[in-house]
Design an enzyme around this catalytic site. Structure first.
Site, PDB file in Angstrom:
ATOM      1  N   HIS A 307      61.742  61.156  30.065  1.00 26.53           N
ATOM      2  CA  HIS A 307      61.552  59.718  30.218  1.00 26.53           C
ATOM      3  C   HIS A 307      60.157  59.463  30.755  1.00 26.53           C
ATOM      4  O   HIS A 307      59.664  60.251  31.565  1.00 26.53           O
ATOM      5  CB  HIS A 307      62.604  59.130  31.177  1.00 26.53           C
ATOM      6  CG  HIS A 307      62.750  57.658  31.033  1.00 26.53           C
ATOM      7  ND1 HIS A 307      61.908  56.782  31.655  1.00 26.53           N
ATOM      8  CD2 HIS A 307      63.610  56.918  30.295  1.00 26.53           C
ATOM      9  CE1 HIS A 307      62.252  55.552  31.317  1.00 26.53           C
ATOM     10  NE2 HIS A 307      63.275  55.602  30.489  1.00 26.53           N
ATOM     11  N   ASP A 364      70.166  57.577  26.964  1.00 27.58           N
ATOM     12  CA  ASP A 364      70.636  57.739  25.591  1.00 27.58           C
ATOM     13  C   ASP A 364      71.430  59.010  25.364  1.00 27.58           C
ATOM     14  O   ASP A 364      72.068  59.167  24.328  1.00 27.58           O
ATOM     15  CB  ASP A 364      69.443  57.737  24.624  1.00 27.58           C
ATOM     16  CG  ASP A 364      68.894  56.336  24.475  1.00 27.58           C
ATOM     17  OD1 ASP A 364      69.689  55.394  24.574  1.00 27.58           O
ATOM     18  OD2 ASP A 364      67.682  56.199  24.260  1.00 27.58           O
TER      19      ASP A 364
END
Ligand code: ACO
Length: 429
Positions: A307, A364
């Site tokens: 991320h 996700d």
């Protein structure tokens, strides 16, 4: 005395103010840099650039903290509803009971879309990706509500655009799926809550009863809360930058939907399931796939890992991992890809490649597993994300407008040819 920073260029000293946020984040205000020094900053991917001052979402990537308007995401996911969170993000405070009732009522009255939308839908081939359909239908609202093009709309007009956006989004989303299935569309059942209404529009078939499972509706509501905002990410910055030109809210959000579509952003949840399926079909050899992700000559990346801002853990991933387990248990589903996902996470988190680069599962990684359990097909995952992110886009668009921010227009360092003379085509080699 307020803090300043000194910059020395060719022996000359320049002073810039330091800006401090509520949670003590620090920034150097370089808004006068170019005028005073002739220099600009170069920051590919805006990794160190603050584009705005915002009061909506706070996140601390090192500590794994995410707050919407000061409220921790964990508490909101457990105790709140998606529409309450939407109100909070857009208007800044949790609604009172009467504010909440009015807000949900206003939205429920605007779930129906113009019948001509069906003609636009009919023009799409049934193999169109639902994200392309969704962004087109969203932008088409500019045609049905041309008053939204007025950059100086009064607040009640802006409010109307906001509740229309929230009301119609699930209808567009479900219809983009129906188009892909080649099925007739369902109209919104306004007796139901936001998520149940969406599920019924998605899954009800002509001539058949469809009962929404409350476990499924609550799981979806929770997922939407987790996706509702994430400060200045790729799609949100897109919404703000398009909105900064004073384009309609519908076109700004449509642009956000397109930005979200990419596999490095919202498209990752779809890629995660495809990856997990491929690993399963390939015999489930986790080490082989971890090695592929580490191999710089192999374009494969571990989807759902890493991320831009979370460098310890993604707090949403923690909530989602537990929710995935709960939902699968409650629905009595045994999904082999959940097992592969858990093994993959376990191995990756012990591997020095991932540890050194601070790569952890992001939101996700597990969301796709829940969507699958809810019966939502892979192509629709990013559409679900867009539905969740809508209140955040609206809140950020509104804040940018309320703060009267200037048009977004970065600069560049030109690295092309210096001036040269035009050569007629006959003389070119
Ligand atoms: N698998 C393998 N290696 C990775 C991964 C991954 N998923 N993610 C990052 N790396 C490596 C990079 O190759 C790079 O290695 P290097 O330093 O040896 O060159 C290092 O880790 C840093 O990666 P960057 O791409 O520079 O990190 P950045 O912050 O730019 O990218 C991103 C973040 C795009 C999320 C990246 O981690 C990625 O591609 N992940 C997979 C896609 C994904 O899950 N996206 C969803 C993001 S969450 C969201 O949008 C809701």
């Amino acid at each position: 005395m307020s803090k300043t920073v000194e910059l020395i260029i060719d022996g000359k000293h320049y002073t810039f103010p330091v800006v401090e946020g509520t949670e003590n984040e620090l920034a150097i205000d370089i808004s006068t840099l170019r005028d005073t020094t002739g220099y600009i900053t170069l920051d590919l991917g805006y990794k160190n650039t603050g584009a705005t001052k915002s009061a909506i979402t706070f996140l601390d990537g090192e500590k794994g903290i995410l707050h919407y308007r000061g409220y921790p995401i964990e508490e909101l996911a457990e105790k709140s509803t998606f529409l309450e969170v939407a109100y909070l993000l857009i208007f800044g405070e949790l609604p009172t009971k009467s504010q909440y009732e009015k807000f949900t009522d206003d939205i429920t009255k605007r779930t129906l879309v113009h019948e001509d939308i069906k003609k636009i839908l009919d023009g799409f081939p049934s193999n169109s990706h639902p994200m392309g359909v969704l962004s087109s239908l969203f932008c088409a609202q500019t045609a049905f509500y041309p008053e939204s093009l007025n950059p100086n709309r009064p607040p009640d007009g802006v409010y109307l655009s906001i509740i229309r956006s929230l009301g119609k989004m699930p209808t567009f989303a479900a219809w983009s799926y129906k188009n892909a299935m080649g099925h007739p569309v369902n109209y919104p059942d306004n007796k139901l809550d936001y998520c149940s209404r969406f599920l019924k529009m998605m899954f009800a078939l002509p001539g058949q009863d469809y009962e929404v499972d409350p476990v499924v509706a609550r799981a979806l509501d929770q997922l939407l809360i987790l996706h509702a905002d994430h400060e200045q990410n790729c799609s949100t910055s897109t919404v703000r930058i398009v909105g900064s030109s004073k384009a309609s809210i519908y076109s700004a959000i449509s642009a956000g939907i397109n930005a979200l579509w990419g596999p490095l952003h919202g498209g990752a949840n779809q890629e995660v399931i495809i990856m997990l399926e491929n690993i399963r079909k390939d015999g489930g050899n986790i080490t082989k796939w971890i090695d592929k992700a580490k191999d710089k000559n192999d374009p494969f990346r571990l989807m759902g890992f890493g991320h831009r801002v979370y460098k310890n853990f993604d707090p949403r991933a923690k909530i989602i991992k537990k929710a995935a387990d709960d939902v699968l248990n409650k629905l009595g589903i045994n999904d082999p890809v959940l097992e592969i996902a858990m093994k993959l996470e376990e191995v990756a988190l012990k591997d020095s490649y991932f540890v050194e680069r601070k790569l952890y599962p992001n939101v996700d990684f597990y969301s796709g597993i829940i969507y699958r359990a809810l019966g939502i097909p892979v192509d629709m995952f990013t559409v679900m994300f867009a539905m969740g992110r809508l209140p955040g886009w609206i809140a950020q668009w509104k804040e940018m407008r309320d703060q009267n921010e200037p048009i977004g227009r970065p600069r560049q360092i030109y690295i092309g040819h210096k001036k040269r003379a035009y050569v007629p085509i006959e003389q070119r080699q």
